[in-house]
Design a protein around this motif. Sequence first.
Motif, PDB file in Angstrom:
ATOM      1  N   SER A   1      24.321  20.595  28.613  1.00 39.64           N
ATOM      2  CA  SER A   1      25.372  21.456  28.063  1.00 39.64           C
ATOM      3  C   SER A   1      24.973  22.927  28.100  1.00 39.64           C
ATOM      4  N   GLU A   2      25.980  23.784  27.945  1.00 44.05           N
ATOM      5  CA  GLU A   2      25.743  25.226  27.904  1.00 44.05           C
ATOM      6  C   GLU A   2      24.771  25.578  26.771  1.00 44.05           C
ATOM      7  N   ARG A   3      24.953  24.967  25.623  1.00 43.35           N
ATOM      8  CA  ARG A   3      24.098  25.260  24.472  1.00 43.35           C
ATOM      9  C   ARG A   3      22.645  24.876  24.755  1.00 43.35           C
TER      10      ARG A   3
ATOM     11  N   LYS B   1      24.027  32.237  18.111  1.00 43.20           N
ATOM     12  CA  LYS B   1      24.475  32.810  16.861  1.00 43.20           C
ATOM     13  C   LYS B   1      23.913  32.017  15.694  1.00 43.20           C
TER      14      LYS B   1
ATOM     15  N   HIS C   1      23.026  34.366  23.685  1.00 41.80           N
ATOM     16  CA  HIS C   1      24.292  34.174  22.969  1.00 41.80           C
ATOM     17  C   HIS C   1      24.183  33.155  21.834  1.00 41.80           C
TER      18      HIS C   1
ATOM     19  N   ASP D   1      24.923  22.051  14.258  1.00 39.98           N
ATOM     20  CA  ASP D   1      26.001  22.171  15.261  1.00 39.98           C
ATOM     21  C   ASP D   1      26.283  20.811  15.893  1.00 39.98           C
TER      22      ASP D   1
ATOM     23  N   LEU E   1      25.293  30.764  32.336  1.00 39.36           N
ATOM     24  CA  LEU E   1      26.031  30.769  31.073  1.00 39.36           C
ATOM     25  C   LEU E   1      27.281  31.639  31.167  1.00 39.36           C
ATOM     26  N   ASN E   2      28.275  31.271  30.397  1.00 31.03           N
ATOM     27  CA  ASN E   2      29.481  32.086  30.285  1.00 31.03           C
ATOM     28  C   ASN E   2      29.169  33.264  29.359  1.00 31.03           C
TER      29      ASN E   2
ATOM     30  N   SER F   1      30.859  35.273  27.765  1.00 30.25           N
ATOM     31  CA  SER F   1      31.740  35.465  26.611  1.00 30.25           C
ATOM     32  C   SER F   1      31.602  34.363  25.564  1.00 30.25           C
ATOM     33  N   SER F   2      30.752  33.366  25.842  1.00 32.39           N
ATOM     34  CA  SER F   2      30.572  32.256  24.904  1.00 32.39           C
ATOM     35  C   SER F   2      29.394  32.499  23.966  1.00 32.39           C
ATOM     36  N   THR F   3      29.457  31.904  22.777  1.00 27.96           N
ATOM     37  CA  THR F   3      28.336  31.928  21.837  1.00 27.96           C
ATOM     38  C   THR F   3      28.040  30.503  21.399  1.00 27.96           C
ATOM     39  N   TYR F   4      26.797  30.250  20.983  1.00 25.76           N
ATOM     40  CA  TYR F   4      26.361  28.908  20.617  1.00 25.76           C
ATOM     41  C   TYR F   4      25.613  28.981  19.285  1.00 25.76           C
TER      42      TYR F   4
END
Length: 249
Positions: free
Chosen positions: A193-195, A243, A241, A249, A219-220, A222-225
């Motif tokens: 996953s992105e995270r 947070k 990114h 989560d 990674l995108n 504009s995304s945050t994780y």
Amino acid sequence: MTIAQSVYKQIEKIKPGKLFSYQDISVYAEHSEAVVKAVNRNADKLGLMKVKKGLFYKAEFGRFGPMAPQENEIIQYFTKHKSKIVGYITGPALYYQWGLTTQVPVEINIATAAKKNEKANFFGLRVSTLPARYKNISEKNTELLQFLDILNNIERIPDSNVDYVSNKLSSRLIKFSDESIKDLEHIAKVAYSERTKALLGTFFEHYLSYFSKELHSSLNPSSTYLFSNSTKMRNAQKHWHLKFSTLKD
């Protein structure tokens, strides 16, 4: 030699306690029905114990009757096929094995290259399989896949905390070769996953002082994780990114 005779001879050579299925008999592909009949008809004569449909082991008898297979034999059945690694331990059993929790697992989860899920109970030892995120499993990358699985669930490990797990993972990370680091990057990029990619990039930068351009570019922007340790790790928010969150989560 008949199919039945061939099956009988092959099973005779299987050591007690070793699991096998119909597919492990060499002539199964060409004579599946004959193999199934031969195994079932000779089960008692060969001392076979049925675990579930199509899965058997040759019993070793003790003072109180047939003995269950050893745990390592059970695990090997699901993780190795014809000397090739096809699966690995994951989930709570892995957390316990790596010393991340003291909670003894009630079930062994095994990630495999197969697409289907399986469940089996071996005299109280429950085993379940699930499809691995990365299908090209090998002896070389098993530890890397386990590392990524733990990272993916870092805030969900029972009876543990993120600081402790992070320190445990870092002690392994710093011992990985440059080649293994590159493999980690690639596997995370294509299968996780992105995270998890953001977490891996943070771990690289924090513990190895290595900025992974490959992970960062995947990674995108504009995304945050969410990650509860983001304020403690170098550039976790700026580059990756991540947070801060007090919630899992």
